[in-house]
Design an enzyme around this catalytic site. Structure first.
Site, short mmCIF file in Angstrom:
data_model
loop_
_atom_site.label_atom_id
_atom_site.label_comp_id
_atom_site.label_asym_id
_atom_site.label_seq_id
_atom_site.Cartn_x
_atom_site.Cartn_y
_atom_site.Cartn_z
N TYR A 10 1.14 -1.70 -0.14
CA TYR A 10 -0.20 0.37 0.22
C TYR A 10 1.09 0.75 0.25
O TYR A 10 0.38 2.11 -0.85
CB TYR A 10 -1.06 -0.02 1.41
CG TYR A 10 -1.52 1.13 1.05
CD1 TYR A 10 -2.64 0.70 0.53
CD2 TYR A 10 -1.45 2.08 1.67
CE1 TYR A 10 -4.00 2.76 1.10
CE2 TYR A 10 -2.44 3.08 2.35
CZ TYR A 10 -3.45 3.53 1.64
OH TYR A 10 -3.86 4.58 1.69
N LYS A 50 1.35 4.44 -2.72
CA LYS A 50 1.57 6.02 -2.35
C LYS A 50 2.35 6.33 -2.70
O LYS A 50 2.09 7.97 -2.84
CB LYS A 50 0.80 5.49 -1.17
CG LYS A 50 -0.65 5.20 -0.68
CD LYS A 50 -1.55 5.85 -1.73
CE LYS A 50 -3.20 5.47 -1.57
NZ LYS A 50 -3.84 6.23 -2.56
#
Length: 293
Positions: free
Chosen positions: A150, A154
């Site tokens: 994740y 990002k």
């Protein structure tokens, strides 16, 4: 009814089925903009449709759907004021445990899909002098345990946002990055379900090594659902980032995001490691409990 200046401008919001995306679309519509809201299912479209919200089926991992939305914007004729790249998923597990297919899925949605949407609508934004809003995360600045995939997606989005901002500034297109902290959204709940499923597939050795950590991360996620910023508040902040005349290059949402970014700037890596470990340690389960208890 008098037509406001905003009504003559379009804003595209991806990931508008629920959570921050739906809240952003609703807030932008209330400000008078005509919002093209990307959703995954017809039921979601029916739920969000209104006078100023035009839902479209848009899975940002489906190139043909991105092409259709870009063609819709071009055919509409009104200037595209902004694109809000909001669609996202959270797949949390230790690097050792997370299958490569899940890494690819995480990056396809959180990174490559946004790049493809941006490329598709960039001609319209260049024509209108519009704005690109990238919804990153505090996880795009600080990577906690199990957030490798994740946060990796990002961090990549943050880097591309910086590059885009410097590329497009001479051509009149602004680029803004928004970094939410804990927000009460369905994505957090879905991430917990995925975390439990992945835990069930661990080997006995991996179970011994990581079960306590994964239980602590799940408890932390559940805490986000109770204490995080409401999605409507996050949507308001994102709508402001998309429309304010002189935007900042970055916005945080939630005091936790602002604090953690500040700490990451001033603390040495080892000190930040200890701080994050301490916050998780109190969430570790008692002996003989499992992730599914």
């Amino acid at each position: 009814m008098t037509t406001s200046p905003q009504t003559s401008e379009l804003i595209l919001v991806t990931g508008a089925s629920t959570g921050m995306g739906a809240a952003t679309a609703t807030d932008l519509a209330a400000r008078g903009y005509h919002v093209i809201a990307g959703v995954r299912r017809e039921a979601d479209a029916d739920a969000i449709r209104s006078t100023r919200i035009q839902p479209v089926i848009l899975d940002i991992t489906r190139p043909e759907q991105i092409v259709e939305v870009a063609a819709l914007i071009e055919a509409d004729g009104r200037p595209l004021r902004a694109v809000v790249n909001n669609a996202g998923i959270a797949v949390n597990a230790p690097v050792e445990v997370l299958p490569l297919a899940e890494w690819r899925r995480q990056f396809d949605v959180n990174f490559f899909g946004h790049i493809e949407v941006t490329q598709a609508v960039l001609p319209a934004l260049l024509k209108s002098g519009g704005r690109i809003v990238l919804i990153s995360s505090i996880g795009g600045r600080v990577a906690q345990p199990t957030y490798g995939a994740y946060s990796g997606s990002k961090f990549a989005l943050e880097a591309v946002g910086d590059s885009l901002r410097r590329e497009l500034a001479p051509h009149g297109v602004q680029v803004v990055i928004v970094e939410p902290g804990a927000v009460r959204t369905e994505m957090v709940g879905r991430g917990g379900v995925t975390l439990k499923k992945l835990s069930a597939d661990m080997t006995p050795t991996q179970e011994r090594r990581f079960s306590g950590l994964m239980r602590a991360i799940l408890a932390q996620s559940e805490g986000f659902l109770r204490s995080g910023v409401d999605a409507s508040e996050a949507g308001k902040a994102i709508a402001t980032a998309a429309t304010t005349p002189r935007p900042k290059t970055r916005y945080t949402i939630g005091r936790d995001a602002a604090l953690l970014i500040r700490l990451a700037r001033i603390l040495p890596d080892r000190a930040l490691d200890k701080l994050l470990a301490s916050a998780l340690r109190r969430l570790f389960p008692k002996p003989h409990t499992s992730l599914n208890d």
